[in-house]
Design an enzyme around this catalytic site. Structure first.
Site, PDB file in Angstrom:
ATOM      1  N   SER A   1       6.651   3.401  64.720  1.00  0.00           N
ATOM      2  CA  SER A   1       6.921   2.753  63.461  1.00  0.00           C
ATOM      3  C   SER A   1       8.311   2.237  63.593  1.00  0.00           C
ATOM      4  O   SER A   1       8.995   2.593  64.251  1.00  0.00           O
ATOM      5  CB  SER A   1       6.744   3.739  62.418  1.00  0.00           C
ATOM      6  N   ASP A   2       8.770   1.327  62.654  1.00  0.00           N
ATOM      7  CA  ASP A   2      10.171   0.859  62.218  1.00  0.00           C
ATOM      8  C   ASP A   2      10.562   2.155  61.369  1.00  0.00           C
ATOM      9  O   ASP A   2       9.754   2.966  60.803  1.00  0.00           O
ATOM     10  CB  ASP A   2      10.179  -0.320  61.890  1.00  0.00           C
ATOM     11  N   ASP A   3      11.904   2.101  60.980  1.00  0.00           N
ATOM     12  CA  ASP A   3      12.414   2.913  59.924  1.00  0.00           C
ATOM     13  C   ASP A   3      11.704   2.704  58.540  1.00  0.00           C
ATOM     14  O   ASP A   3      12.363   1.871  58.147  1.00  0.00           O
ATOM     15  CB  ASP A   3      13.870   2.953  59.950  1.00  0.00           C
ATOM     16  N   GLY A   4      10.869   3.338  58.095  1.00  0.00           N
ATOM     17  CA  GLY A   4      10.415   3.207  56.782  1.00  0.00           C
ATOM     18  C   GLY A   4       9.087   2.432  56.822  1.00  0.00           C
ATOM     19  O   GLY A   4       8.666   2.019  55.820  1.00  0.00           O
ATOM     20  N   SER A   5       8.658   2.014  57.764  1.00  0.00           N
ATOM     21  CA  SER A   5       7.461   0.954  57.892  1.00  0.00           C
ATOM     22  C   SER A   5       6.084   1.950  58.085  1.00  0.00           C
ATOM     23  O   SER A   5       4.899   1.207  57.902  1.00  0.00           O
ATOM     24  CB  SER A   5       7.329   0.083  59.231  1.00  0.00           C
TER      25      SER A   5
END
Length: 910
Positions: free
Chosen positions: A279-283
């Protein structure tokens, strides 16, 4: 142990209502294809020796700022110290004694395969020398649908072929340097506005009267998705990409990081991706669903970006442990997640003498707490290891070779010992704050050499243009006067009136959405120069008959206010050239390097000519960004609409001239059977068992009494004295373990089907490099022409050389939606138009590649994708073409009750 308090509520909210019974997920379980086989054998042996909580530890980072040391996969019992992860495309992020490389944009501006690979290798080597296992680079999402897109400079070009070559070479180069290159962001992440709910609702956006409830949904038809936005990902998978980052946005109204069709069916299935998805940070927006849909790792670990809604709270960590125990996530899926992560580790031989992590990201102090939030374990956290080697030479070469000369009236350039120079503009000099004075480069002060956001890095130094020009002027006894204040008009008029030549420096900037500059919320709000740049050029040109414009920008700008001014005699575009900015520029200004950069995008006469734009105001609580332009972006749109650009795609002048002749088109007869080299479809279902399971006591999954918990640190353990159930606790989805395809798609796509050659001659008076470009016309509703080859070659004065283009089957194929396969257009009775020239609008030679058969679109021989049903099973028709030629895209949507509504496939495959 306060970080466990929301555990039960979170589990119920994020897992219990994710899917109704009967939903289908198809995780791809790989045994390691081709040169991945050894890595998978080692990874399975490692993972099968782990407990459930230890496997979970490999999937979940420890949280935002929880540790300055290793932050994922720390398994003391087996002596595994863990994995270190870091940005960025321009260098190791937020540390010292590392290089500040050119923007990836500049790599594409060179059109030079060797330089792209060389810079990528150096970046990978620096990450490795700092002890970084996994680097969040390179970028091909955004591709560059709209020139205003904030993070376009982190990528390459809106053309999928140029981006695909650059993306694949960067992956290969970084991998060879020793660091796992993470391709990002998958997929259709084409703007910053409305990418995150928390981020965008915190802004007071002009004209926006309500908050969004979900990230925007990028909605594209299947053919556009495959031929444009997925095209570069095929290259990277084929070239050994070991990790992929899923994006913030939704795709066709399903979150990217829980999109089974994108992650399982396309990336791991159709493309045969062997590595892990992070994931990306917060995705990440779910626990169970993201695991079933194909995501393998979560960073930074929390449920919200940077833990803004609660540090130490994760969809995974203890929740993933519980989900495996209650059957919501099959044990074999956790095994596959951990195996994919460790396979990437072994694939790059990181088990062999890999350096230990020797810095603390974002903290330059020598000593500090290893665990910052907990204020625990004071020690040396930075070794200050200098990893730059001789990489400045590469950066300078990439910078010089990426400069695009757009105008050079009467051979104004190169400069020849001018008597007096006037250097005008803030962009010419150093920042008053120093090169790293603004966090993540989030300001426009002084010369621009890098965009802002997580794709930035610290400059070890920054050679500004003024300093470099002054150094050269000492040799030539040139007088140099300068004004760095764009607004001091009287002083500017006085200085330029005395000069032999006047160099005007202008810029504009862009970056990631968490930083705003002058109401540019990541994305540019216009395509003009900043800080009254247009007025500055006209002011200087009105008083200086030899005005040379240098632009540092993240993409194209509108030049109409001054480009035809008779006193504007030369124009250079320099992109974002990194730490050697001034030196690279001087190399070209004085002719030590003959300019050879070419535009990787079109420069328009008016902003509206592009036909696409950023959505600046949400059109719904869940903003809908509809890619109605389909395949027609950038030069494809200009050609299709008959719009004359200011400067076309692929354009760039030289200090010499070139002629083109003798086009030859030679089919490779052995490769004419489109079906002979297609991958054999594996059986749909596979035996998912990766590791044998043994029953353990409940205490094996709860927080050990032998260690103390750290504040805001994500552990894989369940809280002590927690009652939990082993066995299905929630309605189970239909989870069908499925075999992946071959890396890069069907092997036949990569066969060379035709070799095209042309003779190029240097007809000028100095040596130089020419980028010969191949464009093909495929018919069948495709763009008028599209790039399908380029060759950059050095020529001595008067030298002639034959340049060659190897055309692969994928280069003459289009995506057939009903059959879900690539179709060679020659088998449809289509003769392929062949064009070779110096830009998309300067096509010197043309010919034809003959058709192989007859028929219309939707018929003929096809290439199977290497995934899906076995033994001639009919693939699912995920999108169909209606009788009016429009694409119907059935999408998965989330209802108001949180349930996932899956589409019913319409039509039948042909």
């Amino acid at each position: 142990m306060a970080h466990f308090l929301p555990y039960v509520a979170l589990l119920v909210a994020s897992v219990g209502a994710q899917y109704p019974e009967g939903s289908l997920y198809s995780p791809r379980v790989s045994n390691g294809y081709g040169n991945w086989s050894t890595a998978y054998t080692k990874a399975r042996a490692f993972v099968c020796n782990l407990t459930i909580t230890e496997k979970v530890n490999l999937t979940t980072q420890t949280g935002t700022g929880a540790s300055y040391g290793y932050s994922l996969g720390i398994i003391p019992r087996v002596g595994f110290r863990g994995l270190a992860l870091d940005d960025s495309p321009t260098g190791v992020r937020s540390t010292d004694y590392t290089s500040a490389f050119t923007a990836p944009l500049n790599m594409a501006m060179t059109w030079d395969r060797d330089l792209i690979y060389a810079q990528a290798y150096a970046n990978g080597a620096e990450h490795k020398a700092k002890g970084v296992n996994v680097a969040y680079s390179p970028v091909v999402g955004p591709l560059g649908r709209s020139p205003e897109g904030g993070r376009n400079w982190e990528g390459y070009s809106p053309d999928p072929y140029l981006s695909g070559v650059s993306f694949g070479l960067t992956v290969a180069g970084m991998n060879a340097g020793g660091t796992i290159a993470v391709g990002k962001h998958f997929v259709l992440y084409e703007q910053e506005h409305f990418r995150q709910v928390i981020e965008w609702n915190s802004y007071d956006l002009p004209g926006v009267t309500y908050n969004i409830t979900e990230p925007y949904s990028a909605n594209a038809d299947d053919r556009t998705l495959h031929e444009l936005y997925l095209w570069p990902w095929y290259d990277a998978v084929h070239d050994g990409m070991a990790a992929v980052m899923c994006s913030y946005n939704q795709v066709n109204n399903t979150q990217s990081c829980q999109n089974n069709h994108l992650l399982n069916d396309i990336l791991k299935g159709e493309m045969g991706f062997q590595g892990f998805i992070v994931s990306d940070d917060g995705s990440q927006h779910s626990g169970v669903l993201s695991a079933l849909a194909g995501m393998d790792m979560t960073i930074l670990g929390e449920t919200s970006p940077n833990g803004v809604e609660g540090l130490g709270i994760s969809f995974w960590g203890p929740n993933l442990t519980q989900s495996v125990l209650n059957g919501s996530v099959p044990g074999w899926r956790l095994d596959d997640m951990a195996t994919r992560i460790m396979a990437a580790y072994y694939y790059l031989d990181q088990d062999q003498d890999f350096p230990e992590l020797n810095f603390a990201q974002g903290n330059l102090a020598t000593y500090g707490y290893l665990y910052g939030h907990a204020m625990a374990d004071w020690r040396q956290i930075n070794q200050h290891v200098d990893v730059r080697d001789h990489h400045a030479e590469i950066i300078r070469r990439v910078g010089a070779n990426s400069i695009i000369m757009l105008k050079n009236t009467n051979n104004t350039l190169p400069l020849k010992s001018p008597k007096q120079l006037a250097i005008i503009g803030q962009d010419a000099g150093p920042s008053e704050y120093g090169p790293n004075g603004c966090s993540d480069r989030g300001c426009d002060n002084g010369t621009l050499a890098m965009g802002w956001g997580s794709g930035s890095t610290n400059f070890p130094y920054l050679v500004d243009p003024l300093s470099a020009i002054q150094q050269r002027a000492l040799k030539d006894r040139t007088v140099v006067q300068f004004v760095l204040d764009n607004y001091d008009i009287p002083l500017i008029d006085t200085v330029v009136a005395q000069a032999t030549a006047c160099l005007v420096f202008i810029n504009c900037d862009s970056g990631e959405g968490y930083i705003e500059i002058d109401n540019n919320f990541g994305d540019r709000k216009n395509l003009t120069a900043w800080l009254r740049g247009d007025e500055l050029v006209n002011e200087v040109a009105g008083n200086c008959s030899n005005t040379i414009v240098i632009a540092h920008t993240p993409g194209p700008i509108i030049m109409e206010p001054w480009i035809n001014h008779p006193n504007v005699t030369a124009v250079l575009m320099a992109g974002m050239p990194g730490q050697e900015s001034g030196n690279s520029l001087v190399d070209v200004l004085y002719g030590d390097v003959n300019p050879s950069g070419k535009t990787p995008w079109t420069i328009a006469k008016a902003r509206g000519d592009y036909g696409t734009d950023v959505m600046y105001k949400p059109n719904a609580p869940v903003p809908q960004l509809n890619f109605t332009e389909g395949l027609f972006i950038d030069y494809r749109h200009f050609d299709h609409a008959g719009i004359a650009p200011r400067f076309p795609f692929g354009f760039g002048l030289s200090y010499t001239t070139f002629s083109y002749s003798n086009l030859r088109i030679a089919p490779v007869l052995a490769a004419t059977n489109a079906t002979s080299s297609a991958a054999t479809s594996p059986q749909t279902t596979v035996n998912p068992t990766v590791c044998p399971y043994t029953k353990q006591n409940a205490s094996a999954y709860t927080f050990p009494s032998t260690i103390s918990s750290l504040t805001d640190y994500i552990y894989p353990y369940l809280p002590r004295n927690t009652s939990f159930t082993i066995g299905p606790a929630y309605p189970a989805a239909s989870v069908i373990p499925t075999a992946p395809g071959t890396p890069g798609g069907a092997p036949g796509l990569w066969d060379t089907v035709c070799t095209i050659t042309a003779t190029i001659t240097n007809t000028g008076s100095v040596p130089g490099q020419e980028v010969a470009q191949l464009y093909l016309a495929l018919g069948n509703g495709e763009p008028v022409r599209q790039l399908r080859g380029f060759n950059k070659t050095m020529f001595a004065v008067g030298e002639s050389n034959e340049v060659a283009f190897a055309v692969r089957r994928r280069d003459v194929s289009i995506w057939d939606v009903p059959s879900q396969t690539w179709v060679d257009v020659r088998t449809l009775g289509t003769s392929v138009g062949v064009f070779v020239g110096a830009s998309s609008r300067d096509l010197r030679l043309n010919g034809t590649m003959a058709a192989l058969g007859s028929g219309g679109y939707g018929g003929g021989s096809v290439l199977t994708s290497g995934y899906g049903g076995g033994g001639g099973a009919t693939p699912t028709s995920y999108a169909t073409e209606a009788s009016d030629g429009q694409i119907n895209v059935p999408v998965a949507t989330e209802a108001s009750d949180g349930q996932i509504n899956l589409p019913v496939a319409t039509g039948s495959a042909s």
